[in-house]
Enzyme design. Structure first.
Site, mmCIF file in Angstrom:
data_model
loop_
_atom_site.group_PDB
_atom_site.id
_atom_site.type_symbol
_atom_site.label_atom_id
_atom_site.label_comp_id
_atom_site.label_asym_id
_atom_site.label_seq_id
_atom_site.Cartn_x
_atom_site.Cartn_y
_atom_site.Cartn_z
ATOM 1 N N LYS A 10 -97.746 111.091 -25.850
ATOM 2 C CA LYS A 10 -97.377 110.301 -27.106
ATOM 3 C C LYS A 10 -98.790 110.140 -27.777
ATOM 4 C CE LYS A 10 -98.997 106.040 -25.882
ATOM 5 N NZ LYS A 10 -100.160 105.285 -26.195
ATOM 6 N N ASP A 141 -94.607 100.817 -22.910
ATOM 7 C CA ASP A 141 -94.662 102.070 -23.610
ATOM 8 C C ASP A 141 -93.382 102.572 -23.281
ATOM 9 O OD1 ASP A 141 -96.693 101.557 -25.024
ATOM 10 O OD2 ASP A 141 -97.841 102.871 -24.023
#
Length: 283
Positions: A10, A141
């Site tokens: 990401k 996350d």
């Protein structure tokens, strides 16, 4: 039978620190987007109830590895609710491409892929909400990787709203250092009072990362890579680093810059995607 599952990277397209809670955690606003690049996790089911990671990660104890912790957490949660067949286990291996301490979410992505994949393979039937809630106990996350869509995040990163930012091409560079997250968040000079803004307002502003000034000050390698990339395109830090990325409209533009990079700059080119490669593989 062995199955393979994507575990994508990401980027934090922007990251703003808006405060610090009494428990020490920082509140933030950030924009997550996935890359069509990452690790690959291979899973082979066992029938003896054992979880084995066949490819240990250097410097991480077996039971501390997020892959193992995620598998054991799913196993316990599903078994406690009567949704796991007796003897369910797995051999897990990983083809690791994402650097540790790079700000690309590698460990969190690995944990999420294991949760999603084993939930499917073991036929547990847990919902994405349940998996995301479990993931949050492993790391802030993890939920965005579980849910699999680009998102605007608030709180400590756990409040997610799906968004669809432009899917640009990125040159992602690793400066050759690992930055532990606490090094950035404990720095007294870290900006901690950026005003909260709506996602609509933020999307109209130039993107930046409040952690970047600290990473550049404390790690000359980060400063050197960013200084070089900024000569060619808008560039910034992802997460708390150490990786940085430059933004391009086309793949060819990104590759042309990578070809000109000095020998000390290690990087790759990838496309930003709003649907995670993991979830795309399950369609």
């Amino acid at each position: 039978m062995r199955t393979q599952w994507p575990s994508p990277a990401k980027l934090n397209l922007f990251l703003y620190i808006t405060g610090q809670r009494a428990d020490g955690y920082h509140t933030l606003q950030t924009l997550f987007q996935f890359l069509d690049y990452g690790d690959t996790i291979s899973i082979e089911l066992r029938d003896d109830g054992d979880i084995r990671l066949l490819t240990p990660v250097e410097g991480v104890e077996h039971e501390d590895n997020l892959i193992v912790r995620a598998a054991r957490l799913l196993m316990k949660t599903a078994a406690d609710s009567g949704r796991l067949s007796t003897g369910s286990g797995a051999n897990i291996s990983i083809d690791k491409r994402l650097p540790m301490g790079g700000g690309l979410g590698g460990g969190s992505s690995n944990a999420a892929t294991v949760l999603v994949a084993l939930n499917h393979l073991w036929q547990c039937g847990l919902s994405m909400d349940e998996l995301a809630e479990m993931g949050l106990t492993l790391g802030a996350d993890v939920p965005v990787f579980v849910r699999g869509h680009a998102a605007f995040a608030e709180g400590v990163g756990e409040i997610l709203m799906p968004v669809d930012p432009p899917e640009k091409w990125y040159l992602v560079a690793h400066p050759g250092v690992s930055i532990p997250t606490p090094v950035i968040f404990k720095d007294p000079e870290l900006p901690r009072n950026t005003p909260k803004r709506s996602i609509e307002t933020l999307l109209k502003c130039e993107f930046s990362n409040d952690c970047e000034v600290i990473a550049r000050k404390r790690f000359r390698e980060v400063d050197a890579v960013l200084s070089w990339l900024l000569e060619y395109a808008p560039s910034r830090l992802t997460g708390t680093g150490a990786c940085v990325f430059a933004e391009f409209d086309t793949e060819s533009e990104a590759r042309q810059v990578l070809e000109q990079a000095p020998e000390w700059l290690n990087g790759f080119v990838a496309k930003g995607v709003n649907l995670s490669p993991l979830h795309r593989a399950m369609l």
